[in-house]
Design a protein around this motif. Structure first.
Motif, mmCIF file in Angstrom:
data_model
loop_
_atom_site.group_PDB
_atom_site.id
_atom_site.type_symbol
_atom_site.label_atom_id
_atom_site.label_comp_id
_atom_site.label_asym_id
_atom_site.label_seq_id
_atom_site.Cartn_x
_atom_site.Cartn_y
_atom_site.Cartn_z
ATOM 1 N N HIS A 17 -2.561 5.446 7.557
ATOM 2 C CA HIS A 17 -3.821 5.173 7.466
ATOM 3 C C HIS A 17 -3.201 4.757 5.148
ATOM 4 O O HIS A 17 -4.396 4.870 4.772
ATOM 5 N N PHE A 28 0.183 -0.474 -0.208
ATOM 6 C CA PHE A 28 0.085 0.181 0.034
ATOM 7 C C PHE A 28 1.002 0.693 0.370
ATOM 8 O O PHE A 28 2.243 1.364 0.372
ATOM 9 N N ASN A 56 -3.950 2.329 2.170
ATOM 10 C CA ASN A 56 -5.278 1.251 2.259
ATOM 11 C C ASN A 56 -5.006 1.341 0.414
ATOM 12 O O ASN A 56 -6.154 0.066 0.296
#
Length: 313
Positions: free
Chosen positions: A259, A245, A261
């Motif tokens: 964060h 990611f 993702n």
């Protein structure tokens, strides 16, 4: 390596302005966030990660230049390229600018009476080495781009690509760096098609890298599938470990927990017979990679890949 190093501010306040009189306050809000995300400090973290991997070629996106232009006074310039190259030199890393394309450039008034100009660029850096030589460069904007209305003023969000042809031993390969449109799937697909019918259509071996804003799991736009259907191989799917990611941290870069993702920053290669993917890694995604003030190096993680070239003619 490919790395979107982040212009340093979320532009949404500007894009949601509905009248000209809203612009100055929105410009000030955006510029203050840019100052708070402190690129000179982030550049140290970026340079540290680059020095650890020592890539021969780097494709950078969102290599911004911010200018604060007071009336009747000298302007203040924050040039991401100059700042990052300086930090790399301090790490003993010598890179030269092999190619760069200038994209969006716009100037708007702030509430403090200054003019604020933002210029966005994508840049290819090449490490000084005798192992290969850049023999040609190309730099261009896409023909298809999004246009937005900012307080009654239409501003084209120019994007583009740059490419270098690299001579290694007795052969030549091409490397292309790009940043595709995130907010319009139709425009993004058209931009990718411009690459496929343009610089990426070369008969020689090709590496295509950048921020494609298209999810590698196929859940987003058609771009990733179109590129792989055209013969491009994804280095991460060959040798990457984990989810890979790369997007996205909060706009202020202060989120305590990562964060990331989505995997939208990619290193692709065409003509598998000419390339062997050896390893790939994500950089700038770990807590230890943050600045001393706990800023993430960028809202994106970077990606590195080691490719061995063979049968290059």
């Amino acid at each position: 390596m490919t790395w979107n190093i982040y212009i340093g501010a979320e532009l949404t306040p500007l894009l949601t302005a509905t009248a000209p009189d809203q612009i100055p306050e929105r410009v000030t809000e955006v510029f203050q966030q840019f100052l708070a995300t402190n690129f000179p400090l982030r550049a140290k973290a970026l340079a540290r990660q680059i020095a650890l991997k020592a890539p021969d070629i780097i494709g950078l996106q969102e290599v911004a230049k911010w200018e604060l232009i007071p009336p009747n006074s000298s302007k203040v310039v924050y040039n991401f390229l100059t700042i990052l190259l300086r930090e790399l030199r301090r790490k003993g890393m010598r890179y030269t600018v092999a190619a760069q394309n200038r994209n969006l450039s716009a100037a708007l008034p702030s509430s403090s009476g200054n003019l604020i100009r933002l210029t966005d660029r994508d840049v290819i850096l090449v490490r000084k080495t005798r192992r290969f030589k850049v023999v040609r460069k190309q730099e261009a904007n896409f023909k298809t781009n999004v246009e937005i209305d900012v307080g009654g003023q239409t501003i084209p969000i120019l994007r583009g690509w740059s490419a270098i042809d690299v001579k290694v031993r007795r052969g030549i390969f091409r490397l292309i760096n790009t940043h595709l449109e995130p907010d319009s799937p139709e425009v993004q697909v058209a931009q990718a098609n411009e690459l496929l019918t343009g610089p990426a259509a070369a008969k020689r071996p090709v590496i295509l890298l950048g921020d494609f804003n298209s999810n590698a799991d196929g859940s987003g736009t058609a771009t990733y599938g179109n590129l792989t259907s055209a013969g491009f191989q994804d280095a991460w799917t060959h040798v990457g470990k984990g989810n890979g990611f790369t997007c996205c941290q909060d706009a202020d870069l202060l989120n305590a927990v990562s964060h990331l993702n989505r995997r939208i920053d990619l290193i692709l290669f065409k003509k598998r017979s000419n390339w062997k993917a050896v390893k790939a890694a994500v950089v700038g995604e770990a807590q230890r990679d943050r600045t001393r003030t706990r800023l993430w190096p960028s809202d994106h993680a970077g990606v590195t890949a080691k490719l061995k070239i063979r049968n290059c003619k």
